[in-house]
Design an enzyme around this catalytic site. Structure first.
Site, PDB file in Angstrom:
ATOM      1  N   VAL A 193      -6.192  48.630  59.059  1.00  0.00           N
ATOM      2  CA  VAL A 193      -6.011  48.109  57.692  1.00  0.00           C
ATOM      3  C   VAL A 193      -5.143  46.859  57.881  1.00  0.00           C
ATOM      4  O   VAL A 193      -3.971  46.969  58.235  1.00  0.00           O
ATOM      5  CB  VAL A 193      -5.321  49.133  56.766  1.00  0.00           C
ATOM      6  N   PRO A 194      -5.721  45.666  57.713  1.00  0.00           N
ATOM      7  CA  PRO A 194      -5.069  44.453  58.225  1.00  0.00           C
ATOM      8  C   PRO A 194      -3.914  43.933  57.373  1.00  0.00           C
ATOM      9  O   PRO A 194      -3.997  42.845  56.798  1.00  0.00           O
ATOM     10  CB  PRO A 194      -6.223  43.445  58.270  1.00  0.00           C
ATOM     11  N   CYS A 195      -2.808  44.701  57.319  1.00  0.00           N
ATOM     12  CA  CYS A 195      -1.669  44.228  56.538  1.00  0.00           C
ATOM     13  C   CYS A 195      -1.033  42.994  57.187  1.00  0.00           C
ATOM     14  O   CYS A 195      -0.289  42.271  56.531  1.00  0.00           O
ATOM     15  CB  CYS A 195      -0.648  45.343  56.347  1.00  0.00           C
ATOM     16  N   HIS A 196      -1.386  42.715  58.466  1.00  0.00           N
ATOM     17  CA  HIS A 196      -0.835  41.517  59.108  1.00  0.00           C
ATOM     18  C   HIS A 196      -1.414  40.236  58.508  1.00  0.00           C
ATOM     19  O   HIS A 196      -0.895  39.158  58.755  1.00  0.00           O
ATOM     20  CB  HIS A 196      -1.099  41.557  60.626  1.00  0.00           C
ATOM     21  N   ARG A 197      -2.503  40.370  57.728  1.00  0.00           N
ATOM     22  CA  ARG A 197      -3.088  39.166  57.106  1.00  0.00           C
ATOM     23  C   ARG A 197      -2.374  38.812  55.803  1.00  0.00           C
ATOM     24  O   ARG A 197      -2.742  37.852  55.137  1.00  0.00           O
ATOM     25  CB  ARG A 197      -4.585  39.377  56.831  1.00  0.00           C
TER      26      ARG A 197
END
Lengths: 156, 236
Positions: B150-154
């Site tokens: 789940v790309p919370c780094h984006r």
């Protein structure tokens, strides 16, 4: 292709690759970064280079891939930085070609840049993008028609 | 040659490479892409029958049923490919059943941020219909049980700075740099089919046949069709 041969090729083509990248990405830092990434990718994949390809076609393919992926991340399309105005003789008016180019779809814009910056032929353009020559012609025609319309009606 | 041709030729002709460009670039040709592959073995994956439920720093897999083990194995394989720059999407199921409804909405929205792009906490808050809840969005992302997948780094701060990241700011930088160096949509010049990076068909495309597209409509406009396996049209 060995490392030395590749370096010679890179030296020969870096300027032309930069010109295409600059016209597509419209700022120096991104253009330089794109050329660097393209050369790094080409260098890493130099073993798979086939001599039946012209070196230029191969490098333009790699550069186009980098630039197109960079354009994908830009949404919505930003206005040209500092609005590079091109002087076009048209009844003495200054026409902003850079701004008008924003209205041209990405694929057509890429073909226009490769065609006009480096004079790539329809056949070379078709090989760079893996499309038919007829598609190249129709894309260039469509791109120029959109450009003409944007220049005639800058607000529309 | 008509006037448009002349204007375009003049316009495109004046982009001159800065002096010393080649001298600066050539010594850096051997700089590799960010080497993140080894990191895949430093994650602990917990999975249920519904999908991957947690991704933490550590080792090994926690999965009780055969189905859960399959999810964990798929997640590990996809993580390896993603970190090696060979995958631009995660197909593995994610189990967010134990997450509070607000956080689940935030995480679901974060999954919709395209590969390689970033969005601010405030934009994400606006997209879930809670424009004043940017800080709560930050907290929900901070407690993301399945980072990377789940790309919370984006999600970054509105001023462009990174903000908090569970695996540290350096990791966030490296993940975003990796995504920047990895194209998302790859077309094959011989089949004229466009796939998402990581699709089994995309992996078989020869290096010399690869072209990158910015969107599915772009690819279609020049005669490529979307792959029926990875279905890029659904996400792009």
């Amino acid at each position: 292709m060995d490392e030395r041969a590749f370096t010679r090729v890179a030296e020969e083509y870096a300027g032309r690759l930069y010109a295409v990248a600059y016209r597509l990405l419209r700022n120096r830092a991104d253009a330089e970064d794109a050329v660097q990434r393209a050369l790094m990718k080409a260098f890493a994949a130099r073993a798979s280079y086939s001599p039946r390809w012209a070196v230029s076609t191969w490098l333009y393919r790699v550069l186009s891939n980098v630039c197109i992926d960079e354009l994908r991340r830009r949404r919505p399309y930003p206005e040209p930085a500092g609005s590079h105005a091109a002087r076009v003789a048209d009844g003495g008016e200054r026409i902003d070609l850079a701004r008008a180019l924003c209205a041209v779809p990405r694929e057509a814009r890429l073909l226009l840049a490769l065609h006009y910056v480096n004079g790539l032929s329809y056949r070379e353009l078709a090989r760079v993008r893996g499309i038919s020559i007829n598609t190249v012609k129709s894309q260039l025609k469509r791109g120029k028609a959109i450009l003409r319309k944007a220049l005639e009606d800058p607000k529309g | 040659m008509n006037r448009m041709d002349t204007a375009l030729r003049d316009f495109f002709a004046d982009a001159v490479a800065p002096a010393g460009l080649v001298r600066r670039l050539v010594p850096r040709l051997t700089d590799g892409p960010p080497g993140l592959e080894a990191l895949a073995n430093r994650f602990r994956i917990e999975a249920t029958d519904r999908g991957v439920a947690r991704l933490l720093l550590g080792r090994g897999v926690a999965a009780v049923s055969p189905r859960a083990r399959r999810h964990a194995a798929q997640a590990l394989e996809e993580l390896r490919e993603y970190l090696a720059g060979r995958r631009a999407f995660f197909a593995v199921d994610v189990d967010l059943a134990d997450v509070a409804p607000f956080q689940a909405r935030v995480l679901a929205e974060a999954r919709r941020i395209p590969f390689g792009e970033t969005e601010s906490y405030a934009e994400l808050a606006r997209r879930i219909g809670r424009p004043r809840a940017a800080r709560a969005v930050g907290n929900a992302l901070g407690a993301n049980p399945v980072p990377v997948i789940v790309p919370c780094h984006r999600v970054i701060r509105g001023d462009g700075s990174w903000g908090h990241y569970a695996f540290g700011g350096e990791m966030k930088t490296r993940l975003l740099a990796l995504e920047r160096a990895t194209p998302a949509l790859v077309g094959c010049t011989s089949t004229r089919i466009v796939c998402r990076r990581g699709c089994p068909h995309e992996r078989r495309v020869a290096e010399s046949n690869r072209v990158v597209f910015a969107s599915i409509p772009d690819a279609q406009s020049v005669g490529y069709r979307p792959c029926r396996t990875c279905r890029p049209a659904r996400v792009a």
